[in-house]
Every structure is written in structure tokens, then in C-alpha cells.
Design a protein around this motif. Structure first.
Motif, mmCIF file in Angstrom:
data_model
loop_
_atom_site.group_PDB
_atom_site.id
_atom_site.type_symbol
_atom_site.label_atom_id
_atom_site.label_comp_id
_atom_site.label_asym_id
_atom_site.label_seq_id
_atom_site.Cartn_x
_atom_site.Cartn_y
_atom_site.Cartn_z
ATOM 1 N N PHE A 9 0.829 -1.208 0.000
ATOM 2 C CA PHE A 9 0.000 0.000 0.000
ATOM 3 C C PHE A 9 0.868 1.264 0.000
ATOM 4 O O PHE A 9 0.656 2.187 -0.793
ATOM 5 C CB PHE A 9 -0.924 0.008 1.218
ATOM 6 C CG PHE A 9 -1.670 1.300 1.403
ATOM 7 C CD1 PHE A 9 -2.741 1.614 0.590
ATOM 8 C CD2 PHE A 9 -1.281 2.204 2.379
ATOM 9 C CE1 PHE A 9 -3.429 2.818 0.746
ATOM 10 C CE2 PHE A 9 -1.954 3.402 2.545
ATOM 11 C CZ PHE A 9 -3.031 3.707 1.721
ATOM 12 N N ILE A 10 1.865 1.281 0.896
ATOM 13 C CA ILE A 10 2.721 2.466 1.015
ATOM 14 C C ILE A 10 3.478 2.719 -0.287
ATOM 15 O O ILE A 10 3.577 3.858 -0.760
ATOM 16 C CB ILE A 10 3.705 2.304 2.190
ATOM 17 C CG1 ILE A 10 2.939 2.284 3.519
ATOM 18 C CG2 ILE A 10 4.736 3.428 2.192
ATOM 19 C CD1 ILE A 10 3.801 1.965 4.726
ATOM 20 N N GLU A 11 4.010 1.643 -0.869
ATOM 21 C CA GLU A 11 4.773 1.807 -2.104
ATOM 22 C C GLU A 11 3.880 2.207 -3.276
ATOM 23 O O GLU A 11 4.338 2.885 -4.206
ATOM 24 C CB GLU A 11 5.535 0.519 -2.407
ATOM 25 C CG GLU A 11 6.665 0.271 -1.394
ATOM 26 C CD GLU A 11 7.388 -1.043 -1.624
ATOM 27 O OE1 GLU A 11 6.869 -1.866 -2.413
ATOM 28 O OE2 GLU A 11 8.450 -1.243 -1.005
ATOM 29 N N ASP A 12 2.599 1.802 -3.257
ATOM 30 C CA ASP A 12 1.645 2.238 -4.285
ATOM 31 C C ASP A 12 1.340 3.724 -4.143
ATOM 32 O O ASP A 12 1.261 4.465 -5.136
ATOM 33 C CB ASP A 12 0.344 1.441 -4.178
ATOM 34 C CG ASP A 12 0.442 0.077 -4.839
ATOM 35 O OD1 ASP A 12 1.410 -0.136 -5.590
ATOM 36 O OD2 ASP A 12 -0.436 -0.765 -4.593
ATOM 37 N N VAL A 13 1.157 4.158 -2.886
ATOM 38 C CA VAL A 13 0.794 5.559 -2.636
ATOM 39 C C VAL A 13 1.963 6.489 -2.912
ATOM 40 O O VAL A 13 1.810 7.571 -3.488
ATOM 41 C CB VAL A 13 0.315 5.719 -1.177
ATOM 42 C CG1 VAL A 13 0.142 7.184 -0.822
ATOM 43 C CG2 VAL A 13 -0.999 4.979 -0.980
ATOM 44 N N LYS A 14 3.164 6.055 -2.495
ATOM 45 C CA LYS A 14 4.338 6.905 -2.698
ATOM 46 C C LYS A 14 5.542 6.047 -3.067
ATOM 47 O O LYS A 14 6.328 5.643 -2.197
ATOM 48 C CB LYS A 14 4.629 7.727 -1.440
ATOM 49 C CG LYS A 14 5.663 8.826 -1.669
ATOM 50 C CD LYS A 14 5.741 9.764 -0.476
ATOM 51 C CE LYS A 14 6.717 10.907 -0.763
ATOM 52 N NZ LYS A 14 6.797 11.860 0.374
ATOM 53 N N PRO A 15 5.699 5.735 -4.333
ATOM 54 C CA PRO A 15 6.822 4.907 -4.774
ATOM 55 C C PRO A 15 8.164 5.529 -4.379
ATOM 56 O O PRO A 15 8.340 6.749 -4.433
ATOM 57 C CB PRO A 15 6.665 4.867 -6.306
ATOM 58 C CG PRO A 15 5.220 5.153 -6.539
ATOM 59 C CD PRO A 15 4.824 6.116 -5.457
ATOM 60 N N GLY A 16 9.087 4.671 -3.957
ATOM 61 C CA GLY A 16 10.417 5.161 -3.616
ATOM 62 C C GLY A 16 10.586 5.527 -2.159
ATOM 63 O O GLY A 16 11.705 5.756 -1.693
#
Length: 319
Positions: A9-16
Motif C-alpha cells: 500500500f505504502i509503495e503504491d501511494v508513494k513509490p520510492g
């Protein structure tokens, strides 16, 4: 699984973004030891926990965390287990909705048993409500094999197992009428694991053979589904006799409460009884279906009816 979902979820919302996930072993986690943390995101219902965290950080000389309170999305209406689900999207709801469903496909490759009757092995710890679940399944049409009753029969005077037990443990365990005193035998085996193992090696095979006879009897009667209620189903390795393993569970604190009320035991003795058995985690890992009797009668009934209905769709063809 939950940690992986959070990462995705976190990587989808803010990649990197840098992600460091830590499993929580208590209510605080790293919040009261990590000086580099500066913010805590909570919901309205967990905001009190944030206050407790900052109080504990203050005691340890750490600066308070900035607290951001967020709202949760509402859960869409679900007809399953009404009155039990929370009115929000939560992992607790997801786990509750799994109750009564098939969480692991049965593996028939190592089970040399006939397709019919379809056998369910129902197990659970002390005070888990497995007998209650069994009665509900019986009311829905299942035939029931009570391994506890079969266990009492193998101790009867002059049976083969009776003679084995008396020869090993001595005549001191006999009552005046020659029958085995289960209480006297229990004092011996529950204080010595090697002797308990020896007793089980005598009793369990005899009970297993009796279970097979009961299944054969119900097959002749034309029963489609047979439920084998067995507290030691996993320990005795009787899972080869059943198509599916169903497990009844309740939290430890609820089990302790029930044992104290039902068996008039002290809290310490109740906890000792529970700790001497397999854990809920071990049972769930072996389960195809999980049921929980923690809540009201109606909730348990809904779970059993759901499990029964889903079972009808995966019954094997008669041979």
C-alpha cells in the motif's frame, strides 16, 4: 501477510519511499525506544494509546510524538455474522469473515480413505466449544462419532487395552470392583510425560480402530457426512481418517474463564491445563476450517450453518 499488505500500500501511494516494517509484540512496539520517531498516526478509537505512548516516552526522556488522528473508511454492509462485525474496514472483520470458510484446501493425496461418507475431524482445546459445534452439525444432518465416549469404552474391564494398562501401571490403579480408576491413573500420567506417552500409545490405536468401525456403521446407514469429535485428533495423528480438519478456538482468557466456572478450577490450574495442550496457532495451522465460539449463540450458529452450506459444494462423489 499484513506486513506485506502495508508495504504494498505504502509503495503504491508513494513509490520510492523508505519503508521499515516492524512486527508489534506489545502495544508500544518501537514507539517508546526509538528516538528518531517524530510522528504517530492513529484513529479516533486508538488515540488514547497515543497519549499512553507519549507518557511513556516522557518517562524515558524522549520527546513526545506529534499525533495525527485520521478517520477510517466505513465497511460496506455484510450480512455475515451481523452484530459481530465492526462498522469500519478492518483486518479484524476480514478474519471474522474467514470463520466457517475453507481456509486451506484438503489434501487427499496422502489419505487412503473412501470418498464417502465424507469425514470431518472436529477438534479444539479444552472449553473451546467443540461439543457445541458438533451438536449443531448433528442437527443439520451429520452423523457424529464421540471419541471421548469411545475412549471410556477401551478402559472397560477385561478389554485388551484394560489388560495392557493394568500390566504396565499395576493393580494400584484399580477400584474395588476391578475397574480402572481414571482419577488414580491420571495422577500418575499427568505428573510424568513418559508415562502419559506410554498410556496414549496403548489407548489411541484402540480408539482409532473404534472410530473406523463407527464410520463403517454410518456408511451402511447411508450417512453422507460423519463428524469425528476428537480433542486429540492432531496429537493422535488421526487426520488420515478424515477428509477435512475443522478446529474450534477461543482466546486463552475466555478458555480460562470457562474452565474456572465449569470445572471449579483455580486460575492457575486452568492455565496449566490449557498450556499442556496444543496452542490455537498450532491447531489453526492444521485446519481446513476454523470456527470460534467466543460470541453469542447466534454467531456460532451462523458460522456452523455457513460452514455446512459451503461443505455441500465440495463433497466428493460417492464411490
Amino acid at each position: 501477510m499484513r506486513m506485506n499488505s502495508v508495504r504494498d500500500f505504502i509503495e503504491d501511494v508513494k513509490p520510492g519511499i523508505k519503508v521499515e516494517l516492524v512486527p508489534l509484540q506489545d502495544m508500544y512496539g518501537p514507539t517508546i525506544t526509538d528516538a528518531t520517531m517524530d510522528c504517530l498516526v492513529v484513529t479516533k478509537e486508538t488515540s488514547k494509546g497515543a497519549t499512553m505512548i507519549n507518557t511513556e516516552r516522557s518517562k524515558r526522556g524522549l520527546p513526545p510524538l506529534e499525533v495525527r488522528v485520521i478517520d477510517l473508511l466505513d465497511e460496506e454492509a455484510n450480512t455475515d455474522y451481523q452484530g459481530l462485525l465492526e462498522p469500519k474496514i478492518s483486518s479484524s472483520n476480514e478474519r471474522k469473515l474467514l470463520l466457517g470458510t475453507l481456509i486451506k484446501e484438503p489434501d487427499f493425496s496422502t489419505k487412503p480413505i473412501a470418498n464417502w461418507p465424507y469425514c470431518i475431524g472436529l477438534t479444539g482445546g479444552i472449553a473451546s466449544g467443540k461439543s457445541s459445534v458438533c451438536k449443531r452439525l448433528q442437527n443439520l444432518g451429520a452423523a457424529v462419532v464421540d471419541c471421548d465416549k469411545l475412549g471410556h469404552q477401551v478402559y472397560i474391564k477385561d478389554t485388551p487395552v484394560y489388560h495392557q494398562i493394568v500390566e504396565y501401571f499395576g493393580k494400584e490403579i484399580l477400584a474395588s470392583n476391578g475397574e480402572i480408576q481414571r482419577s488414580s491413573l491420571g495422577k500418575i500420567v499427568f505428573s510424568d510425560k513418559s508415562k502419559l506417552h506410554q498410556l496414549n500409545s496403548m489407548v489411541w490405536p484402540a480408539i482409532g480402530a473404534a472410530v473406523k468401525e463407527e464410520i463403517a456403521k454410518f456408511a451402511k446407514e447411508g450417512k453422507d457426512i460423519v463428524v469425528i469429535e476428537a480433542a486429540v485428533l492432531l496429537e493422535a495423528k488421526w487426520t488420515h481418517m478424515v477428509h477435512e480438519t475443522w478446529v474450534a478456538i477461543i482466546p486463552k482468557n475466555e478458555a480460562v474463564k470457562r474452565i474456572m466456572e465449569r470445572n471449579k478450577m483455580s486460575k492457575e490450574d486452568a492455565e496449566a491445563r490449557i498450556d499442556s495442550q496444543l496452542s490455537n496457532k498450532e491447531r489453526v495451522e492444521a485446519a481446513n476450517v476454523v470456527l470460534c465460539t467466543q460470541w453469542d449463540y447466534e454467531i456460532t450458529q451462523q458460522q456452523v450453518e455457513k460452514a455446512w452450506k459451503l461443505l455441500q459444494g465440495r463433497l466428493l462423489p460417492k464411490e
